[in-house]
Design a protein around this motif. Structure first.
Motif, PDB file in Angstrom:
ATOM      1  N   VAL A 155      11.727  45.007 -45.615  1.00 46.04           N
ATOM      2  CA  VAL A 155      10.869  45.965 -45.156  1.00 46.04           C
ATOM      3  C   VAL A 155       9.623  45.127 -44.951  1.00 46.04           C
ATOM      4  O   VAL A 155       9.129  44.097 -45.657  1.00 46.04           O
ATOM      5  N   GLN A 156       8.934  45.170 -43.601  1.00 47.24           N
ATOM      6  CA  GLN A 156       7.630  44.376 -43.141  1.00 47.24           C
ATOM      7  C   GLN A 156       6.404  45.419 -43.074  1.00 47.24           C
ATOM      8  O   GLN A 156       6.472  46.556 -42.851  1.00 47.24           O
TER       9      GLN A 156
ATOM     10  N   VAL B  87      11.088  59.806 -46.240  1.00 49.64           N
ATOM     11  CA  VAL B  87      11.187  58.358 -46.540  1.00 49.64           C
ATOM     12  C   VAL B  87      12.195  58.052 -47.825  1.00 49.64           C
ATOM     13  O   VAL B  87      11.925  58.683 -48.681  1.00 49.64           O
ATOM     14  N   GLN B  88      13.022  57.184 -47.352  1.00 47.45           N
ATOM     15  CA  GLN B  88      14.142  57.056 -48.370  1.00 47.45           C
ATOM     16  C   GLN B  88      13.792  56.681 -49.694  1.00 47.45           C
ATOM     17  O   GLN B  88      14.302  56.935 -50.790  1.00 47.45           O
ATOM     18  N   SER B  89      12.625  55.611 -49.770  1.00 44.13           N
ATOM     19  CA  SER B  89      12.219  55.366 -50.740  1.00 44.13           C
ATOM     20  C   SER B  89      11.528  56.285 -51.839  1.00 44.13           C
ATOM     21  O   SER B  89      11.471  55.999 -53.021  1.00 44.13           O
TER      22      SER B  89
ATOM     23  N   ARG C  29      13.700  59.689 -40.202  1.00 38.76           N
ATOM     24  CA  ARG C  29      14.009  59.237 -41.383  1.00 38.76           C
ATOM     25  C   ARG C  29      13.434  57.867 -41.599  1.00 38.76           C
ATOM     26  O   ARG C  29      14.174  57.124 -40.793  1.00 38.76           O
ATOM     27  N   ILE C  30      12.942  57.535 -42.284  1.00 40.66           N
ATOM     28  CA  ILE C  30      12.568  55.903 -42.677  1.00 40.66           C
ATOM     29  C   ILE C  30      13.548  55.184 -43.726  1.00 40.66           C
ATOM     30  O   ILE C  30      13.399  55.691 -44.761  1.00 40.66           O
TER      31      ILE C  30
ATOM     32  N   ARG D 294      13.433  59.068 -52.221  1.00 40.00           N
ATOM     33  CA  ARG D 294      14.253  59.987 -52.801  1.00 40.00           C
ATOM     34  C   ARG D 294      15.148  59.170 -53.664  1.00 40.00           C
ATOM     35  O   ARG D 294      16.279  59.655 -53.725  1.00 40.00           O
ATOM     36  N   GLN D 295      14.573  58.314 -54.419  1.00 39.98           N
ATOM     37  CA  GLN D 295      15.696  57.292 -55.321  1.00 39.98           C
ATOM     38  C   GLN D 295      16.213  58.250 -56.431  1.00 39.98           C
ATOM     39  O   GLN D 295      17.276  58.175 -56.516  1.00 39.98           O
ATOM     40  N   GLY D 296      15.582  59.164 -56.762  1.00 38.19           N
ATOM     41  CA  GLY D 296      16.146  60.031 -57.636  1.00 38.19           C
ATOM     42  C   GLY D 296      17.269  61.041 -57.367  1.00 38.19           C
ATOM     43  O   GLY D 296      18.108  61.058 -57.990  1.00 38.19           O
ATOM     44  N   LEU D 297      17.179  61.247 -56.087  1.00 37.66           N
ATOM     45  CA  LEU D 297      18.337  61.973 -55.494  1.00 37.66           C
ATOM     46  C   LEU D 297      19.708  61.307 -55.515  1.00 37.66           C
ATOM     47  O   LEU D 297      20.455  61.691 -55.812  1.00 37.66           O
TER      48      LEU D 297
END
Length: 282
Positions: free
Chosen positions: A52-53, A77-79, A43-44, A81-84
């Motif tokens: 974030v770089q 990638v967490q970005s 998972r990122i 999954r923002q809706g969740l």
């Protein structure tokens, strides 16, 4: 998914190259998953976009693959999954389980846990002096007196670490988390949030920090060296894996072996592995 067997994960933050401490944690997490013949997910954790770089995610993926630490399925990638996370936040707010907090960092200096200053106050959810409030979880006992009320959405609008992590652990069916000892304080608030959601948090094991020569912990912020300098000195993946394993007394010093050979080594010496992994229990 938990009922199907062991499910572990490694969750780097792409704020710079993975240092050797990160890679040792990844190695242990991977070994534990493979020992149990289970799944190992990657998972990122890239929600904190100011940190974030560019290129850090690709660098992490390449380093893990170079060491032979291959994950199951596509990287999460967490970005993406923002809706969740937003759905969980909205549900918790509708249920009255979060409250607005306008405490500044200066006001909380010296407190090891949130003192509950804004709990029970009917504060505005909108802008005030150009600033939104943080959203805090109303934590029930027996957790409240130990961990306070953690932030679930930061005042700058970013989803907080605890919420995203717990939602991911539960939705991905993670059974056990092997992570750095510096994250041990996250256990109680994450267990509390899982309990509020009516679920049980995964088991946790925490890896001792790998220290630099001066005794300080390795840090991406301080540009701790990763694999690049070692590769420039002619180190191959077998030597790096052996070095990391030796630092945990899994193999003698100066051993060189692949990740799969290390897995075979600990499988042939189950007491060695079980003794080492038990030391990480939290």
């Amino acid at each position: 998914m938990r009922s199907t067997g062991y499910r572990g994960r490694f969750a780097p933050t792409p704020s710079g190259p993975l240092h050797l401490g990160n890679l040792r944690t990844a190695l242990l997490s991977w070994l534990q998953a493979r020992w149990h013949q289970g799944q190992w997910l990657l998972r990122i954790d890239d929600l904190d976009t100011p940190r974030v770089q560019p290129g850090a995610t690709e660098s992490a993926l390449n380093d893990l693959q170079w060491l032979g630490l291959h994950w199951d399925g596509p990287a999460i990638v967490q970005s993406q999954r923002q809706g969740l996370y937003g759905s969980f936040l909205s549900a918790l707010r509708r249920q009255g389980l979060v409250y607005a907090c306008r405490c500044s960092r200066r006001q909380l200096t010296g407190f090891t846990r949130y003192p509950g200053t804004c709990r029970g106050r009917d504060l505005s959810w909108g802008l005030k002096d150009g600033r939104l409030p943080a959203w805090r979880l109303t934590v029930p006992e027996p957790y409240a007196s130990s961990c306070g009320d953690p932030v679930l959405r930061r005042a700058d609008g970013f989803v907080a670490y605890h919420l995203a992590t717990v939602v991911d652990e539960l939705s991905l069916g993670i059974t056990e988390v092997v992570r750095g000892k510096d994250l041990a304080p996250a256990c109680l608030p994450q267990q509390a949030l899982a309990a509020v959601l009516g679920q049980t948090a995964p088991a946790y094991r925490h890896v001792p920090l790998l220290l630099a020569d001066d005794g300080m912990k390795l840090s991406k912020r301080e540009r701790a060296r990763g694999l690049t300098p070692l590769k420039q000195q002619g180190w191959g993946p077998d030597r790096v894996v052996g070095h990391l394993a030796a630092s945990l007394d899994l193999v003698p010093a100066e051993t060189a072996l692949s990740a799969l050979e290390l897995l075979d080594h600990v499988r042939r010496q189950p007491e060695l592995w079980q003794n080492r992994i038990q030391l990480l229990h939290s």
